[in-house]
Design a protein around this motif. Structure first.
Motif, PDB file in Angstrom:
ATOM      1  N   HIS A   5       0.904  -1.143   0.044  1.00  0.00           N
ATOM      2  CA  HIS A   5      -0.054   0.018  -0.034  1.00  0.00           C
ATOM      3  C   HIS A   5       0.954   1.052   0.055  1.00  0.00           C
ATOM      4  CE1 HIS A   5      -4.093  -2.052   1.148  1.00  0.00           C
ATOM      5  NE2 HIS A   5      -4.329  -1.407  -0.081  1.00  0.00           N
ATOM      6  N   LEU A   6       2.189   1.065  -0.419  1.00  0.00           N
ATOM      7  CA  LEU A   6       2.932   2.397  -0.587  1.00  0.00           C
ATOM      8  C   LEU A   6       2.272   3.234  -1.750  1.00  0.00           C
ATOM      9  CD1 LEU A   6       6.504   1.169  -0.504  1.00  0.00           C
ATOM     10  CD2 LEU A   6       5.421   2.523   1.241  1.00  0.00           C
ATOM     11  N   SER A 418     -13.920  11.522  -0.243  1.00  0.00           N
ATOM     12  CA  SER A 418     -14.191  12.394   0.852  1.00  0.00           C
ATOM     13  C   SER A 418     -14.712  11.817   2.158  1.00  0.00           C
ATOM     14  CB  SER A 418     -15.700  13.263   0.395  1.00  0.00           C
ATOM     15  OG  SER A 418     -16.743  12.077  -0.115  1.00  0.00           O
ATOM     16  N   GLY A 419     -14.543  10.545   2.300  1.00  0.00           N
ATOM     17  CA  GLY A 419     -15.185   9.971   3.367  1.00  0.00           C
ATOM     18  C   GLY A 419     -15.599   8.362   3.178  1.00  0.00           C
ATOM     19  N   ILE A 420     -16.214   7.641   4.121  1.00  0.00           N
ATOM     20  CA  ILE A 420     -16.871   6.327   4.015  1.00  0.00           C
ATOM     21  C   ILE A 420     -18.084   6.389   4.344  1.00  0.00           C
ATOM     22  CG2 ILE A 420     -16.425   3.917   4.943  1.00  0.00           C
ATOM     23  CD1 ILE A 420     -13.432   4.555   4.928  1.00  0.00           C
ATOM     24  N   LEU A 454      -7.166  11.775   5.365  1.00  0.00           N
ATOM     25  CA  LEU A 454      -7.922  10.407   5.172  1.00  0.00           C
ATOM     26  C   LEU A 454      -6.951   9.292   4.354  1.00  0.00           C
ATOM     27  CD1 LEU A 454     -11.360  11.596   4.028  1.00  0.00           C
ATOM     28  CD2 LEU A 454     -10.737  10.931   6.209  1.00  0.00           C
ATOM     29  N   TRP A 455      -6.891   9.416   3.274  1.00  0.00           N
ATOM     30  CA  TRP A 455      -6.216   8.382   2.430  1.00  0.00           C
ATOM     31  C   TRP A 455      -4.790   8.312   2.514  1.00  0.00           C
ATOM     32  CZ3 TRP A 455      -8.983  12.585   0.613  1.00  0.00           C
ATOM     33  CH2 TRP A 455      -8.317  13.350  -0.216  1.00  0.00           C
ATOM     34  N   TRP A 460      -6.212   3.932   6.156  1.00  0.00           N
ATOM     35  CA  TRP A 460      -7.321   3.996   5.321  1.00  0.00           C
ATOM     36  C   TRP A 460      -7.816   2.868   4.614  1.00  0.00           C
ATOM     37  CZ3 TRP A 460     -11.310   7.404   4.058  1.00  0.00           C
ATOM     38  CH2 TRP A 460     -11.764   7.254   2.749  1.00  0.00           C
ATOM     39  N   TRP A 461      -6.799   1.895   4.073  1.00  0.00           N
ATOM     40  CA  TRP A 461      -7.181   0.978   3.389  1.00  0.00           C
ATOM     41  C   TRP A 461      -7.860  -0.151   3.918  1.00  0.00           C
ATOM     42  CZ3 TRP A 461      -6.603   3.001  -1.024  1.00  0.00           C
ATOM     43  CH2 TRP A 461      -5.898   4.302  -1.279  1.00  0.00           C
TER      44      TRP A 461
END
Length: 464
Positions: A5-6, A418-420, A454-455, A460-461
């Motif tokens: 996830h780099l 923008s969010g989840i 966020l990301w 996040w992932w």
């Protein structure tokens, strides 16, 4: 953060410091692909032997201190729609099974020349004509955040492999939202370049709705790939000679004016999407911008009435060329493909459609005399079923807030999360610039990325 996830920019920095090798990173994403593919099904094929040779060559260049390309050693997957001479070009269709391409897309040549380690290709819906990714040829591609849901389409496989950690960078293409829809549903970043910024192949290189573009896990990653694939090409008379370099560097938004439109004139926006978009507006204010809520006189019905004549003139006939009116061949198409082709055929007069497109642009053009960028939701809903049939084209398109910016295709659009939503599927916004003003949307996106945090957070992932 786990290696798979780099971001590409982090990986490149570690390559230069010699505390990570391209071979180690390739091994990490290949292992991740093996672990996730049985569930996600986002990869049409892998080229592991070739990729390992390329990774070792990059490793050697870094070790010897030789000149390296902009994407040197970075694992990357290509959307299957972008052909490579001598390899299959199946378009997700039973009609194209086993077909071999006789030409290579120009962005593929540029990506390979920049040193990327291309290790596979990603799934699409049939002929890229749906906002979901499932076909009779390749099966159902699922969203790593919620496997009951679609990753979107048509670049759904690219969005899914980025979210899952099966690659570091990916390519997409966009004719009605096909980069931005999976970017939103998969919680990644994607860019729809303005028409002609990135060269393409006939017939879609001349289609003002259509653009090939980059997808990644950060604004800087997407800028990195965009700078590689953009620019004029001798095989595409439409490609712009102006080279527009973009950057993911963070800078102040003080002095910038940003418009926020929550429903684009009548889309039925889910309250969660609305709330997350307002959170983006607050973050932009915190980053120094002047933010004002605005209205646009569009709405889904006007968008559909404006766009169907265009689809009826270009993409509909393109699909029909594969069936040649043969009922047996037509019966092999996916139901959503048949529905799209039928709706396109009834789209109306092309000249009247061109006039409607010009009128459609005007309120946006007038608005952008006062603002530097526009922000709006990417999709009105919080997810679609992984096997959504998509046979009611008007009902599906009425949920997608991406298509207006294909109608006015010379605008750049950067899609960011923008969010989840409560179902675990990310939501997203579009950052829309003035015509051909690519740099501004990246400037806004980089500042928003930093402000939201966020990301950029390793947590996040999705954990699969």
């Amino acid at each position: 953060m786990e290696l798979h996830h780099l971001t590409a920019t982090d990986a490149a920095a570690r390559f230069r410091r010699r505390d990570l090798s391209p071979v180690e990173l390739l091994d990490a994403v290949v292992a991740r692909t093996a672990a996730t593919e049985p569930l996600i099904n986002a990869v049409t094929e892998q080229w592991l032997d070739e990729a390992l040779i390329a990774a070792r060559a990059s490793e050697g260049r870094f070790a010897r201190g030789e000149a390296t390309g902009a994407l040197e050693g970075i694992p990357l997957m290509l959307k299957e729609e972008q052909p490579i001479a001598g390899r299959t070009a199946e378009e997700g269709s039973l009609l194209e099974r086993g077909h071999i391409a006789d030409q290579t897309h120009p962005i593929v040549d540029r990506i390979q020349a920049a040193g990327a380690v291309v290790h596979g290709r990603t799934t699409t819906p049939e002929y890229c004509c749906a906002p979901v990714t499932h076909t009779a040829l390749w099966g159902v591609t699922r969203n790593p955040w919620n496997t009951a849901c679609t990753p979107g389409g048509s670049s759904g496989g690219s969005g899914a492999v980025l979210a899952a950690g099966s690659t570091i960078l990916a390519t997409g293409s966009d004719i009605g939202g096909s980069i931005r829809i999976p970017s939103s549903f998969c919680g990644v970043v994607g860019f729809k370049p303005p028409f002609a910024r990135v060269p393409g192949l006939a017939p879609f290189n001349s289609d003002t709705y259509c653009a090939d573009g980059p997808m990644g896990r950060s604004v800087a990653d997407v800028a990195l790939l965009q700078n590689v694939i953009s620019g004029p090409w001798a095989g595409d008379a439409a490609s712009l000679r102006e080279v527009a370099t973009v950057s993911g560097a963070v800078s102040s938004l003080v002095g910038m004016r940003i418009a926020v439109c929550l429903d684009l004139g009548g889309y039925d926006v889910d309250p969660v999407v609305m709330a997350n978009t307002l959170g983006v507006a607050a973050a932009l204010r915190a980053a120094g911008a002047v933010v004002e809520q605005v209205e646009l006189p569009w709405g889904p019905q006007r968008v559909l009435e404006t766009s169907w004549p265009h689809f009826g003139a270009v993409m509909g006939p393109f699909i029909e060329s594969f069936t040649a009116g043969d009922p047996e061949r037509t019966a092999q198409l996916m139901p959503y493909t048949r529905a799209f082709a039928a709706a396109a055929a009834a789209g109306g007069d092309f000249v009247a459609g061109l006039e409607a497109e010009s009128e459609f642009y005007r309120p946006f053009g007038e608005l952008m005399e006062r603002f530097d960028a526009l922000v709006c939701p990417t999709i009105a809903t919080t997810g679609l079923d992984a096997e959504e049939p998509c046979t009611d084209s008007d009902a599906v398109f009425a949920q997608l807030m991406t298509l207006p910016f294909n109608v006015i295709g010379r605008v750049p659009v950067l899609a960011v999360p923008s969010g989840i939503a409560p179902n675990g599927v990310p939501t997203g916004v579009q950052i829309v610039g003035r015509t051909f003003d690519d740099a501004t949307v990246f400037r806004v996106g980089a500042a928003l990325e930093q402000e939201l945090g966020l990301w950029t957070d390793p947590a996040w992932w999705p954990a699969l």
